[in-house]
Design an enzyme around this catalytic site. Structure first.
Site, PDB file in Angstrom:
ATOM      1  N   ASP A  94     -12.142 -10.907  21.970  1.00  0.00           N
ATOM      2  CA  ASP A  94     -11.404 -12.065  22.081  1.00  0.00           C
ATOM      3  C   ASP A  94     -11.136 -12.567  20.541  1.00  0.00           C
ATOM      4  O   ASP A  94     -12.263 -12.490  19.772  1.00  0.00           O
ATOM      5  CB  ASP A  94     -12.225 -13.484  22.866  1.00  0.00           C
ATOM      6  CG  ASP A  94     -11.372 -14.500  22.762  1.00  0.00           C
ATOM      7  OD1 ASP A  94     -10.645 -15.084  21.762  1.00  0.00           O
ATOM      8  OD2 ASP A  94     -11.541 -15.271  23.743  1.00  0.00           O
ATOM      9  N   ARG A 103     -11.511 -15.468  26.718  1.00  0.00           N
ATOM     10  CA  ARG A 103     -12.557 -15.952  27.416  1.00  0.00           C
ATOM     11  C   ARG A 103     -11.996 -17.021  28.135  1.00  0.00           C
ATOM     12  O   ARG A 103     -12.539 -17.263  29.296  1.00  0.00           O
ATOM     13  CB  ARG A 103     -13.571 -16.409  26.261  1.00  0.00           C
ATOM     14  CG  ARG A 103     -14.334 -15.354  25.572  1.00  0.00           C
ATOM     15  CD  ARG A 103     -15.074 -15.910  24.464  1.00  0.00           C
ATOM     16  NE  ARG A 103     -14.306 -16.389  23.411  1.00  0.00           N
ATOM     17  CZ  ARG A 103     -14.712 -17.351  22.454  1.00  0.00           C
ATOM     18  NH1 ARG A 103     -15.868 -17.606  22.273  1.00  0.00           N
ATOM     19  NH2 ARG A 103     -13.667 -17.964  21.503  1.00  0.00           N
ATOM     20  N   CYS A 157     -13.395 -15.345  19.058  1.00  0.00           N
ATOM     21  CA  CYS A 157     -14.724 -15.234  19.097  1.00  0.00           C
ATOM     22  C   CYS A 157     -15.315 -14.891  17.833  1.00  0.00           C
ATOM     23  O   CYS A 157     -15.211 -13.759  17.384  1.00  0.00           O
ATOM     24  CB  CYS A 157     -15.022 -14.260  20.238  1.00  0.00           C
ATOM     25  SG  CYS A 157     -16.622 -13.712  20.376  1.00  0.00           S
ATOM     26  N   CYS A 187     -17.180 -11.759  17.794  1.00  0.00           N
ATOM     27  CA  CYS A 187     -15.994 -10.334  17.987  1.00  0.00           C
ATOM     28  C   CYS A 187     -15.743 -10.168  16.540  1.00  0.00           C
ATOM     29  O   CYS A 187     -15.421  -8.978  16.241  1.00  0.00           O
ATOM     30  CB  CYS A 187     -14.859 -10.680  18.843  1.00  0.00           C
ATOM     31  SG  CYS A 187     -15.391 -11.072  20.554  1.00  0.00           S
TER      32      CYS A 187
END
Length: 235
Positions: A116, A146, A119, A122
């Site tokens: 994502d 998400r 994120c 991430c």
């Protein structure tokens, strides 16, 4: 009399043979439980199939009579391995043409990451990709916004990334916070399928790292620790 007796074992074997249902019949049985099967594959356990569905992973017998949920592990090795892993990897690989791939020149391992762009972990993991590539680890990305795939800025941006003519460059930019211009009416990629697969696999957060044996690790893992994990699993 002897001739009749010779037929008895054959008759008994025919009577005792299990009744196998085809996938269509199994899907019909699952539908009674309001379960929509995406794929049905045999497992190493004779007579038991793994079902990847819209509600997760289930197991059903060949005759379609018995259904169970929850993980089943092969505990014969050093660590438990889910018997559904083969089914999961087949489904993941079916989306290989939709992945954004950072390929290692001297490829030893391939990992798949559900990501994502909003994120933080991430983003942090993405910074490790050059080192992972250098160590022989190819990184494949699938999209997993998400908050879902409907009518939100992140999913729209991720769709724009995957639809881009230069998806790797666009993903690099998106992780830095740059806005990606969407292509109107892009039908090349449907990140809904990525999200749906992740949901089926039980993924709830990102990053979700899928190793070659289909084991899933959630959260950030450094390149060093990830390589150690991959080497350990190879032994």
């Amino acid at each position: 009399m002897k001739k009749k007796l010779l037929w008895l074992p054959i008759l008994f074997s025919m009577v005792s043979m299990p009744v196998f249902a085809d996938n269509a019949a199994i899907k019909a049985q699952l539908a009674k439980m309001q379960i929509k099967a995406e794929s049905i594959q045999p497992t190493p356990i004779v007579g038991l199939n793994a079902v990847l569905s819209d509600k997760g992973i289930f197991y059903i017998t060949d005759d379609g009579k018995y259904l169970t949920a929850g993980p089943i592990y092969n505990i014969n090795g050093e660590e438990p391995v889910s018997i559904a892993n083969q089914v999961i990897m087949k489904k993941i690989d079916s989306l290989k043409n939709e992945m954004i791939v950072y390929k290692a020149a001297n490829e030893k391992y391939v990992i798949t990451v559900f990501t994502d762009i909003s994120c933080p972990y991430c983003q942090k993991l993405h910074q490790e990709v050059p080192e992972l590539n250098k160590q022989g680890v190819t990184v494949r990305y699938l999209a997993f916004p998400r908050n879902g795939v409907k009518n939100n800025v992140v999913s729209q941006q991720m769709n724009a990334v995957w639809c881009s003519g230069f998806p790797k460059k666009s993903l690099d930019s998106a992780f830095k916070g740059d806005k990606i211009i969407a292509i109107d009416d892009c039908k090349k990629i449907n990140i809904n399928e990525h999200f749906k697969l992740g949901t089926m696999m039980g993924i709830q957060g990102t990053p979700a790292i899928v190793l070659p044996d289909a084991s899933i690790y959630g959260g950030y893992i450094s390149a060093t620790n990830l390589l150690e994990l991959l080497n350990k699993k190879e032994k």
